[in-house]
Design a protein around this motif. Structure first.
Motif, PDB file in Angstrom:
ATOM      1  N   VAL A  30      12.218 -28.589 -19.116  1.00 40.54           N
ATOM      2  CA  VAL A  30      10.799 -28.298 -19.296  1.00 40.54           C
ATOM      3  C   VAL A  30       9.989 -29.376 -18.586  1.00 40.54           C
ATOM      4  CG1 VAL A  30      11.161 -27.133 -21.495  1.00 40.54           C
ATOM      5  CG2 VAL A  30      10.728 -29.598 -21.468  1.00 40.54           C
ATOM      6  N   ARG A  51       6.998 -20.451 -18.920  1.00 42.61           N
ATOM      7  CA  ARG A  51       6.673 -21.557 -18.023  1.00 42.61           C
ATOM      8  C   ARG A  51       5.587 -21.149 -17.036  1.00 42.61           C
ATOM      9  NH1 ARG A  51      12.818 -23.847 -16.834  1.00 42.61           N
ATOM     10  NH2 ARG A  51      13.367 -24.114 -19.035  1.00 42.61           N
ATOM     11  N   ASP A  90       5.336 -30.531 -21.896  1.00 41.89           N
ATOM     12  CA  ASP A  90       6.085 -29.848 -22.946  1.00 41.89           C
ATOM     13  C   ASP A  90       6.979 -30.829 -23.690  1.00 41.89           C
ATOM     14  OD1 ASP A  90       5.183 -27.858 -21.075  1.00 41.89           O
ATOM     15  OD2 ASP A  90       6.474 -26.433 -22.096  1.00 41.89           O
ATOM     16  N   ARG A 125       1.255 -21.725 -24.247  1.00 45.29           N
ATOM     17  CA  ARG A 125       2.655 -21.582 -24.613  1.00 45.29           C
ATOM     18  C   ARG A 125       2.856 -21.853 -26.103  1.00 45.29           C
ATOM     19  NH1 ARG A 125       3.129 -24.326 -19.745  1.00 45.29           N
ATOM     20  NH2 ARG A 125       3.858 -26.271 -20.679  1.00 45.29           N
ATOM     21  N   LEU A 170       9.457 -22.904 -26.377  1.00 47.98           N
ATOM     22  CA  LEU A 170       8.740 -23.596 -25.313  1.00 47.98           C
ATOM     23  C   LEU A 170       9.602 -23.761 -24.067  1.00 47.98           C
ATOM     24  CD1 LEU A 170       6.835 -26.416 -27.241  1.00 47.98           C
ATOM     25  CD2 LEU A 170       5.871 -24.379 -26.177  1.00 47.98           C
ATOM     26  N   LEU A 221       0.068 -25.591 -21.543  1.00 53.13           N
ATOM     27  CA  LEU A 221       0.815 -25.929 -22.748  1.00 53.13           C
ATOM     28  C   LEU A 221       0.204 -25.286 -23.988  1.00 53.13           C
ATOM     29  CD1 LEU A 221       2.945 -27.505 -24.352  1.00 53.13           C
ATOM     30  CD2 LEU A 221       1.396 -29.480 -24.296  1.00 53.13           C
TER      31      LEU A 221
END
Length: 233
Positions: free
Chosen positions: A190, A21, A194, A28, A15, A25
């Motif tokens: 992050v 990025r 995240d 990911r 992550l 979310l």
């Protein structure tokens, strides 16, 4: 380091990767799951046991089309897993056609090797993660790892990790969670979403409340910029 701890550490680091990025979310988390499972593609659906589901994300267009085809056919691995709360999988095109004939007719390019695993971070089905593999066959320990990782992703998506009811409303506890989230942002570089997902996933994996994990982060006992499990990196 235990296999589960290693998987969770890999998920956390995945992550934090720059290449993921900018995407939502959920995407990911789905991408990280697919990569860690060594699958070709995948999708995450949300829904409760025996209920309708909503597609949260898919890693690519073929995965999205396959999920749409299941809705049109009214059958398929994702729907079966959500309806029964059990893993739904096939390891050949012939098995796919015999198990879900309507779906196979609507989706002639269906994956030959597909596994749909219910996500149950708190023992209750909250959705399904479906992955497509290029090759058949999976060892028992690999299936067990996929189950654990799916539950961790479910916890990260929905915040199903356990809280202490008596402390849920205390401002001091909320402040600690906010501080811990900020610390993870700084440690891994992050975003806040995240960081909160990582906090929830680690709470699930360690069978602890989010508040307890937050306390460990704030106290410096848990530092995600290093290996939080004390193993080699």
């Amino acid at each position: 380091m235990s296999q589960h701890a290693h998987l969770l550490l890999q998920l956390t680091r995945m992550l934090a990767r720059q290449e993921l990025r900018g995407a939502p979310l959920s995407m990911r988390l789905c991408t990280a799951y697919v990569r860690l499972a060594r699958a070709e593609r995948g999708a995450i659906s949300l829904g409760s046991l025996g209920d309708e589901r909503a597609l949260l994300c898919a890693t690519d267009e073929p995965a999205a089309r396959y999920e749409d085809a299941q809705d049109l056919a009214g059958e398929g691995p994702t729907l079966q897993a959500l309806r029964t709360g059990a893993v739904a999988s096939v390891d050949s095109s012939e098995a796919h056609a015999s198990t879900w004939p309507r779906l196979s007719g609507l989706s002639p390019q269906h994956p030959a090797h597909v596994h749909a695993l219910p996500m149950r971070p708190d023992g209750v089905v909250v959705g399904v993660v479906t992955v497509h593999f290029e090759a058949a066959g999976m060892l028992d320990e690999e299936q067990e790892s996929l189950h654990f990782l799916g539950d961790a992703v479910g916890a990260a998506c929905l915040g199903q990790a356990s809280y202490d009811d008596d402390s849920r409303g205390l401002w001091s506890e909320r402040d600690r969670v906010a501080q811990a989230t900020g610390a993870i942002v700084a440690q891994l570089r992050v975003g806040p979403a995240d960081a909160a997902a990582i906090l929830r996933a680690h709470a699930f994996a360690s069978d602890a409340s989010v508040h307890e994990v937050a306390r460990r982060v704030v106290s410096g006992e848990l530092d995600f910029s290093r290996d939080p499990y004390g193993g080699t990196q």
